[in-house]
Motif scaffolding. Structure first.
Motif, PDB file in Angstrom:
ATOM      1  N   GLY A   1      -3.047   3.127  -0.044  1.00  0.00           N
ATOM      2  CA  GLY A   1      -2.768   3.629  -0.664  1.00  0.00           C
ATOM      3  C   GLY A   1      -2.631   5.564  -0.460  1.00  0.00           C
TER       4      GLY A   1
ATOM      5  N   ARG B   1      -1.741   2.401  -4.013  1.00  0.00           N
ATOM      6  CA  ARG B   1      -0.652   2.550  -3.608  1.00  0.00           C
ATOM      7  C   ARG B   1      -0.470   3.805  -3.972  1.00  0.00           C
ATOM      8  NH1 ARG B   1      -0.197  -0.916  -8.180  1.00  0.00           N
ATOM      9  NH2 ARG B   1      -0.096  -3.440  -7.075  1.00  0.00           N
TER      10      ARG B   1
ATOM     11  N   ILE C   1       0.723  -1.337  -0.362  1.00  0.00           N
ATOM     12  CA  ILE C   1       0.123   0.013  -0.544  1.00  0.00           C
ATOM     13  C   ILE C   1       0.983   1.661  -0.028  1.00  0.00           C
ATOM     14  CG2 ILE C   1      -2.657  -1.383   1.334  1.00  0.00           C
ATOM     15  CD1 ILE C   1      -1.132   0.488   3.604  1.00  0.00           C
ATOM     16  N   TRP C   2       2.281   1.210   0.759  1.00  0.00           N
ATOM     17  CA  TRP C   2       2.561   2.425   0.159  1.00  0.00           C
ATOM     18  C   TRP C   2       4.463   2.326   0.188  1.00  0.00           C
ATOM     19  CZ3 TRP C   2       4.224   5.394   5.307  1.00  0.00           C
ATOM     20  CH2 TRP C   2       4.611   6.197   5.335  1.00  0.00           C
TER      21      TRP C   2
END
Length: 325
Positions: free
Chosen positions: A130, A101, A28-29
């Protein structure tokens, strides 16, 4: 260095460096902090985007900082870092939203990134995509700027109390610390200027991403973005108020310095006027003429001394009566 924040459903794992392709959908990051060329290639290959170079993210044109490319949103904001040190600085930070993301590209370590990372570990369920991480980062950044402006306001209030104190001891101490007061006001002005520059860039970023969220139907985040936008506007207004306060404090300190200097010059002027008549008397009786009647008088010397004392006392009493001393 590259950190990958990978969701596992009930928690978020942090991994440094690259990872297996099986984990790509769960990322997600991606936090790129002074990344190596290998790490940049990994992100570009995985997300099919072109990561901006360091030279590109420092450009100040809006078209170079805020743009959309192949369903990815590229946003660069100026952030204030090292605010608690003696040498605060501004640094560009790029946010890239690609689907669910978030990619952040930075070449410094601002405090909000560490704060956001700790919040993710404490409450991973609240940072599940994200977009959420992006909005959360913006909220943390704005909170940090608010704390900085509050600290500046408190320091300016302390400076005002020192400048306008009526206590004699405090006034005497203040007279010795004008340079320190000017340094504090100058640093406050510099910090406010940097904070306003950061707020301006954040305002543009928020306006851009708000439109992007509307087009992508992310209504759940639009309310939080509106709150961030209002906070940025209110902080910009507060920064303008603090700028006026800095100007007022600076004018007040410089005015007090001028008063102190005028007082010193007045003392020297009065001393010169007081000692001028005795000097004149001494000069007259220091002449080497043969015919000077007072030279033959028995009490000529005491008379000359008396004239010198009297000529010094009379101007002093006159100035005292006028209130000039």
């Amino acid at each position: 260095m590259m950190r990958l924040y990978i969701t596992t459903g009930s928690s978020i794992e942090v991994m440094q460096g690259t990872c297996d392709e099986a984990l790509h959908d769960r990322i997600i990051w991606i936090d790129l902090h002074e990344p190596s060329p290998r790490e940049v290639r990994f992100v570009e290959d995985m997300l099919q985007i072109d990561v901006p170079t360091r030279a590109e993210i420092v450009e100040i044109e809006a078209s170079s900082r805020l743009y959309e490319e192949t369903d990815a949103f590229f946003m660069t904001a100026t952030m204030l870092c090292r605010a608690d040190s003696e040498s605060p600085e501004l640094t560009p930070v790029t946010f890239i939203l690609v689907g669910h993301r978030l990619v952040t590209l930075r070449y410094a370590d601002p405090l909000p990134f560490r704060t956001a990372a700790s919040q993710i570990h404490r409450n991973p369920l609240a940072w599940n995509s994200g977009e959420v991480v992006f909005v959360g980062l913006l909220e943390v950044i704005v909170d940090r700027l608010a704390d900085i402006l509050e600290a500046i306001g408190a320091d300016l209030d302390a400076v005002s109390r020192e400048v306008f104190t009526t206590d004699a001891k405090e006034a005497a101490r203040r007279a010795k610390d004008y340079r320190q007061l000017l340094a504090r006001v100058g640093r406050a002005g510099d910090m406010i200027g940097k904070s306003r520059e950061s707020l301006v860039s954040l305002g543009r970023l928020v306006a851009f991403v708000t439109v992007a969220f509307k087009s992508k139907d992310r209504k759940s985040l639009q309310t939080r973005m509106k709150t961030v936008s209002r906070d940025v506007i209110s902080l910009s207004d507060h920064a303008s108020f603090l700028t006026n306060k800095v100007t007022f404090s600076l004018d007040a300190i410089l005015g007090l310095v001028s008063i102190e200097q005028n007082g010193i010059i007045k003392i020297f002027s009065v001393a010169a006027v007081v000692f001028l008549p005795p000097t004149l008397v001494a000069s007259i009786y220091g002449m080497n003429f043969e015919v000077m009647p007072e030279l033959t008088l028995t009490y000529g010397y005491p008379m000359a001394l008396g004239m010198m004392v009297l000529s010094a006392i009379m101007p002093y009493l006159y100035f005292k009566r006028k209130g000039w001393l």
